[in-house]
Design an enzyme around this catalytic site. Structure first.
Site, PDB file in Angstrom:
ATOM      1  N   GLY B  10     -13.446   5.251 -15.839  1.00  0.00           N
ATOM      2  CA  GLY B  10     -12.985   4.763 -14.542  1.00  0.00           C
ATOM      3  C   GLY B  10     -13.824   5.370 -13.435  1.00  0.00           C
ATOM      4  N   VAL B  41     -11.454   0.881  -3.554  1.00  0.00           N
ATOM      5  CA  VAL B  41     -12.164   0.293  -2.411  1.00  0.00           C
ATOM      6  C   VAL B  41     -11.212  -0.493  -1.514  1.00  0.00           C
ATOM      7  CG1 VAL B  41     -12.814  -1.990  -3.343  1.00  0.00           C
ATOM      8  CG2 VAL B  41     -14.405  -0.767  -1.858  1.00  0.00           C
ATOM      9  N   GLY B  45      -5.011   1.928   4.720  1.00  0.00           N
ATOM     10  CA  GLY B  45      -4.455   2.670   5.849  1.00  0.00           C
ATOM     11  C   GLY B  45      -4.937   4.084   6.021  1.00  0.00           C
ATOM     12  N   PHE B 116       2.447   7.414   9.539  1.00  0.00           N
ATOM     13  CA  PHE B 116       2.667   6.574   8.368  1.00  0.00           C
ATOM     14  C   PHE B 116       4.125   6.724   7.954  1.00  0.00           C
ATOM     15  CE2 PHE B 116      -0.426   4.788   5.047  1.00  0.00           C
ATOM     16  CZ  PHE B 116      -1.135   4.077   5.991  1.00  0.00           C
ATOM     17  N   TRP B 154     -18.512  -1.532 -19.012  1.00  0.00           N
ATOM     18  CA  TRP B 154     -18.055  -1.204 -20.357  1.00  0.00           C
ATOM     19  C   TRP B 154     -16.531  -1.131 -20.300  1.00  0.00           C
ATOM     20  CZ3 TRP B 154     -20.705  -0.107 -25.004  1.00  0.00           C
ATOM     21  CH2 TRP B 154     -22.109  -0.137 -24.915  1.00  0.00           C
ATOM     22  N   GLN B 229       6.169   0.850  -7.490  1.00  0.00           N
ATOM     23  CA  GLN B 229       6.291   0.654  -6.048  1.00  0.00           C
ATOM     24  C   GLN B 229       6.034  -0.787  -5.647  1.00  0.00           C
ATOM     25  OE1 GLN B 229       3.565   2.663  -2.924  1.00  0.00           O
ATOM     26  NE2 GLN B 229       5.614   3.482  -2.610  1.00  0.00           N
ATOM     27  N   HIS B 231       5.236  -2.819  -2.356  1.00  0.00           N
ATOM     28  CA  HIS B 231       4.807  -2.606  -0.968  1.00  0.00           C
ATOM     29  C   HIS B 231       5.550  -3.590  -0.082  1.00  0.00           C
ATOM     30  CE1 HIS B 231       2.323  -2.079   2.581  1.00  0.00           C
ATOM     31  NE2 HIS B 231       1.749  -1.047   1.996  1.00  0.00           N
ATOM     32  N   LEU B 241      -2.834  -7.138   0.255  1.00  0.00           N
ATOM     33  CA  LEU B 241      -2.165  -6.057   0.977  1.00  0.00           C
ATOM     34  C   LEU B 241      -2.392  -6.150   2.490  1.00  0.00           C
ATOM     35  CD1 LEU B 241      -0.685  -3.298   0.886  1.00  0.00           C
ATOM     36  CD2 LEU B 241      -2.929  -2.236   0.756  1.00  0.00           C
ATOM     37  N   GLU B 244       0.085  -0.464   5.602  1.00  0.00           N
ATOM     38  CA  GLU B 244       1.135   0.214   6.337  1.00  0.00           C
ATOM     39  C   GLU B 244       0.637   0.648   7.718  1.00  0.00           C
ATOM     40  OE1 GLU B 244       3.529   2.563   3.821  1.00  0.00           O
ATOM     41  OE2 GLU B 244       3.765   4.168   5.285  1.00  0.00           O
ATOM     42  N   ARG B 275       8.469   3.298   1.775  1.00  0.00           N
ATOM     43  CA  ARG B 275       8.188   1.943   1.300  1.00  0.00           C
ATOM     44  C   ARG B 275       9.323   1.320   0.512  1.00  0.00           C
ATOM     45  NH1 ARG B 275       1.797   2.627  -0.360  1.00  0.00           N
ATOM     46  NH2 ARG B 275       1.067   2.539   1.781  1.00  0.00           N
ATOM     47  N   HIS B 340       2.835  -2.893  -5.970  1.00  0.00           N
ATOM     48  CA  HIS B 340       1.700  -2.249  -5.300  1.00  0.00           C
ATOM     49  C   HIS B 340       1.156  -1.037  -6.040  1.00  0.00           C
ATOM     50  CE1 HIS B 340      -0.911  -1.030  -2.086  1.00  0.00           C
ATOM     51  NE2 HIS B 340      -0.306   0.130  -1.920  1.00  0.00           N
ATOM     52  N   TYR B 341       2.053  -0.236  -6.648  1.00  0.00           N
ATOM     53  CA  TYR B 341       1.582   1.054  -7.167  1.00  0.00           C
ATOM     54  C   TYR B 341       2.409   1.467  -8.378  1.00  0.00           C
ATOM     55  CZ  TYR B 341      -0.196   5.827  -7.164  1.00  0.00           C
ATOM     56  OH  TYR B 341      -0.809   7.000  -7.507  1.00  0.00           O
ATOM     57  N   GLU B 364      -4.123   7.114 -10.306  1.00  0.00           N
ATOM     58  CA  GLU B 364      -2.936   6.283 -10.531  1.00  0.00           C
ATOM     59  C   GLU B 364      -2.574   6.135 -12.002  1.00  0.00           C
ATOM     60  OE1 GLU B 364      -3.053   2.614  -8.334  1.00  0.00           O
ATOM     61  OE2 GLU B 364      -1.147   1.913  -9.158  1.00  0.00           O
ATOM     62  N   ARG B 375       6.218   6.687  -3.907  1.00  0.00           N
ATOM     63  CA  ARG B 375       5.060   7.324  -3.285  1.00  0.00           C
ATOM     64  C   ARG B 375       5.012   7.030  -1.791  1.00  0.00           C
ATOM     65  NH1 ARG B 375       0.200   5.629  -1.699  1.00  0.00           N
ATOM     66  NH2 ARG B 375       0.222   3.599  -2.728  1.00  0.00           N
ATOM     67  N   LEU B 376       4.668   8.046  -1.008  1.00  0.00           N
ATOM     68  CA  LEU B 376       4.454   7.827   0.414  1.00  0.00           C
ATOM     69  C   LEU B 376       3.065   7.236   0.632  1.00  0.00           C
ATOM     70  CD1 LEU B 376       5.841  10.966   2.271  1.00  0.00           C
ATOM     71  CD2 LEU B 376       6.987   8.805   1.770  1.00  0.00           C
ATOM     72  N   GLY B 377       2.974   6.329   1.598  1.00  0.00           N
ATOM     73  CA  GLY B 377       1.682   5.767   1.960  1.00  0.00           C
ATOM     74  C   GLY B 377       0.739   6.888   2.372  1.00  0.00           C
TER      75      GLY B 377
END
Lengths: 234, 564
Positions: B10, B41, B45, B116, B154, B229, B231, B241, B244, B275, B340-341, B364, B375-377
């Site tokens: 990754g 990428v 926020g 946030f 790969w 999560q 969003h 997206l 936030e 969220r 979202h997450y 993640e 999770r907080l933004g």
């Protein structure tokens, strides 16, 4: 709606060919959604690159109805055409179908030392005024999709030319007030494969899906080089 | 066959940060996309750090940041991990700035910070609303500077375990279709979330979770996967997206009657509630008929003015214009909640170490846990650089402590053979249904029955459905038989792994009879600290996940009612 897509598998095909698909298209359907529909419903052998589907990762650049575009950002209806014709990015070697070999593009990216040259402070940020940060804002939006590179006639005919994306990156650092690369970095973009190869045809600026005036940045590098040449501060 | 002492899988923020940390060792990165295409990428926020750079944030501290994180997590976060993350936050942010990350600036030329959700102070550092892009390009630049080897395109298809430790991975070169074993003494997983298991997701198409699932299927447990999560603000209808930051900068949420409905749900924090709460509030408005077309509400930025929108939220404006034909300077943006997450992930400690020697994880795909039930933004980008660095350092220590190293030839050969057999079977099968059909059914059932609001009956149906899909996928076929850049084959190879994760999520949610953070049960609307203040740990068995539980680390903050 009719989609005609360029196909070429070098392991099987002697020559490129086209496949035609009838794809259901609604309000807001993007070209990427249409291509994914083809893979899932019509022809799993079609190859293309994609990831974020929100015009920020730069993976899905292709040549659509005669223009460089990101597939994800292109709404089919906005093309105002009866048929969508999709080609890979022109002037790049083809791996398969719409997937092109980007190794030359990345080689040139690496050649300009694409990183901030500065001594870090470790326990605090390097100072930069709001205005100085805003001055490089547009250059920072580059997503390295290679639309500019593929559109540039100087790239087509001069294999060594650094090309618009690498030069934009060079200017992004040369214009960053934190960077100490100075003349050393400028040297990398001088020479006949550097900025002077740009003949300001503006294809890159027109092709850029993020609306970056790349040609302007290349001219700004030329100005810096000219100032350095006569002994002024670049 | 390739061999590296450390292999990072990754190339998003966590993976690249880990690789940079390990650059003094023989390290390489393996990724399914070019590094700058990784999903980091798309983060918009910002990234949280208690820098106290703006006047309203003068009182901020790592401790306040840790408390907000723990409270936001509905007390399921491990408090020692949250404290570690917030203590290391300033140095990681200064470091990436010193490497060139183009953060937006305060009038004094410091890194700018904005408010946030769920945060007591403006502590979210940002680069306009393209923070992930700015950070990822910066880390990739540092990877280029160091000459770190990257294997691009790969796809990881298995984890190699031999003699009780991790010995590498099997991966397929997407370009040629060739399968290779990558020998390694340590593997750092940094493969992101699993959002694409859900029908409505803000995630990139590459976020299938399959790589982490392959680790799970080789015995590495997953933790807290039922915490997913949603969003609050994804663009209607395609769920891109909308950061936030749009609310951080002062955006309003309005229902059909033009009412700022958050006053009913989070009277103090309003649009800047955490969220989970904002997402449920929006969904409630829609479900009770106060939305538009029974599908969305409005995010109104018009009162911020053209100048602020153009300077602080240019990407949001672009997205709304490209994908919904709406210019937020003139019209409100149609938004709805979307997956979202992935709060859960491979069960690792603060060094990113899993229980399998040699297998580390960060970002993640991992669960340390710092996000707990919600999770907080702004905390995910922080997590990537903090725990990416720690995992990279831990992997270096681990390989330097090994006595006997070198590729385990027979284990690698066996592993390649198994993956080749999997591929051979898929492309030679003549009948059966196409895998895309099964994938779409999985996504629908997950969104409808293991989504924002959950209940026993529908979740039981979801578990049944996933088990049915697991059977069907064994008999599915692919039409495209070539090996070169075969998208259908890639998708088919990932699907069984995605179904494993779907099963863990659904079963974990069904088995947890309480509401906590993102996991909201209509039939059990209260949090139950007496019985359920604990992490879910899922272990793979051939008959489905076996669930175990382990305690949450509490250091300073006893659970209290979560009001905003």
């Amino acid at each position: 709606m009719k989609f005609t897509v360029f196909r070429f598998d070098p392991e099987v095909d002697k020559e490129p060919r086209y496949s035609t698909y009838e794809v259901p298209v609604g309000e807001g359907t993007t070209l990427l959604e249409a291509l994914l529909w083809i893979v899932d419903n019509a022809d799993g052998s079609l190859s293309f690159r994609y990831a974020c589907r929100e015009a920020i990762c730069g993976a899905c650049a292709m040549f659509v109805n005669g223009k460089h575009r990101l597939a994800c950002k292109t709404q089919v209806k906005d093309l105002r055409a009866d048929e969508v014709v999709v080609h890979p990015l022109p002037h790049l070697p083809i791996i398969k179908d719409l997937v092109v070999d980007m190794s030359g593009f990345w080689e040139k990216y690496r050649a300009i030392r694409p990183y901030l040259i500065a001594e870090g402070l470790g326990d605090r940020e390097l100072y930069q005024s709001h205005r100085d940060r805003q001055a490089i804002d547009e250059m920072l939006n580059c997503i390295l999709c290679a639309c500019c590179y593929s559109s540039c006639p100087m790239v087509w005919t001069n294999p060594g030319y650094l090309g618009p994306a690498a030069l934009l990156k060079a200017y992004r650092f040369a214009a960053d007030t934190r960077d100490k690369g100075g003349r050393e970095r400028l040297k990398l973009v001088a020479g006949e494969d550097g900025v002077w190869r740009c003949h300001t045809v503006f294809n890159c600026a027109e092709a850029c899906p993020k609306d970056i005036n790349i040609t302007w940045s290349i001219q700004a590098l030329k100005r810096k080089l000219a100032r350095a040449a006569v002994g002024l501060k670049p | 066959m390739p061999y590296h002492r450390i292999l990072v899988v990754g190339a998003g923020l966590a993976g690249l940060r880990a690789a940079i940390e390990a650059a003094g060792e023989d390290v390489a990165v393996l990724t399914r996309v070019h590094p700058v295409r990784s999903h980091s990428v798309a983060a918009q926020g910002g990234v949280n750090a208690p820098l106290a750079n703006v006047p309203e944030g003068k009182e901020d501290s790592p401790e306040r940041h840790a408390f907000d994180t723990v409270k936001g997590a509905d007390y399921l976060a491990d408090q020692d991990a949250a404290e570690l993350m917030t203590r290391l936050a300033p140095e990681r942010i200064y470091e990436i700035e010193n490497w060139g990350c183009p953060f937006s600036r305060t009038p004094e030329g410091k890194i700018a910070q904005r408010p946030f959700g769920g945060a007591g102070f403006p502590r979210t550092c940002y680069a306009a609303d393209r923070t992930g892009h700015a950070m990822l390009h910066t880390l990739y630049e540092q990877v280029v500077k160091r000459g770190i080897r990257v294997y691009e395109e790969w796809l990881m298809l298995d984890l190699i375990v031999s003699g009780g430790r991790c010995r590498g991975v099997v991966a397929m070169d997407m370009v040629s279709g060739r399968v290779e074993a990558f020998g390694a003494e340590a593997v750092v997983m940094a493969t992101g979330g699993a959002g694409r298991i859900y029908a409505r997701s803000t995630n990139s198409h590459i976020n299938t979770g399959s790589a982490a699932a392959f680790c799970y299927m080789r015995g590495v447990p997953l933790k807290d996967m039922e915490f997913v999560q949603f969003h609050p603000t994804s663009l209607y209808p395609n769920n891109v997206l909308i950061s936030e930051a749009a609310r951080g900068e002062g955006g309003y949420l309005l229902n059909r009657d033009g009412e700022r409905f958050m006053a009913r749900y989070a009277p103090k924090a309003m649009e800047l509630g955490p969220r989970d709460i904002v997402a449920r509030s929006i969904q409630t408005e829609i479900d009770e008929g106060r939305g538009f077309e029974n599908a969305y509400v409005h995010l109104d930025l018009r009162h911020l003015g053209a100048e602020k929108i153009k300077e602080r939220l240019p990407a949001i404006r672009e997205i709304a214009m490209y994908f919904a034909g709406v210019d937020p300077i003139e019209k409100p943006i149609p938004i709805q909640p979307a997956q979202h997450y992935t709060m859960g992930g491979l069960d690792v400690d603060k060094d990113g170490a899993s229980e399998l020697p040699g297998l580390f994880a960060a970002g993640e795909c991992a669960c340390v846990s710092v996000h707990g039930a919600n999770r907080l933004g702004g905390n995910s980008l922080l997590e990537t650089v903090v725990f990416g660095q720690l995992a990279g350092a831990a992997a270096v220590r681990y390989v330097r402590g090994l006595e006997k190293t070198g590729p385990d030839g027979s284990a690698l050969d066996t592993a390649v053979g198994e993956v080749e057999a999997r591929i051979g079977e898929l492309i030679s099968r003549q009948d059966g249904e196409r895998t895309a059909v099964i994938r779409e059914e999985m996504k629908q059932v997950m969104f409808e029955k293991v989504g924002i609001f959950r209940e026993e009956g529908p979740m039981r149906e979801a578990v049944e459905k996933i088990r049915e899909l697991k059977e069907r996928v064994k008999r599915a076929r692919v039409d495209a038989r070539g090996r070169r850049y075969n998208l259908e084959l890639i998708s088919a190879l990932e699907l069984p792994a995605m179904l494993e994760l779907a099963e863990v999520i659904a079963l974990g949610a069904l088995t947890r009879p309480e509401s906590r953070g993102s996991h909201f049960r209509r039939d059990y609307p209260q949090r139950d600290d007496a019985n359920w203040l604990k992490h879910t740990v899922a272990r793979w068995t051939p008959d489905g996940p076996r669930l175990e539980y382990k305690p949450v680390v509490i250091t300073k903050w006893q659970p209290e009612a979560r009001k905003y």
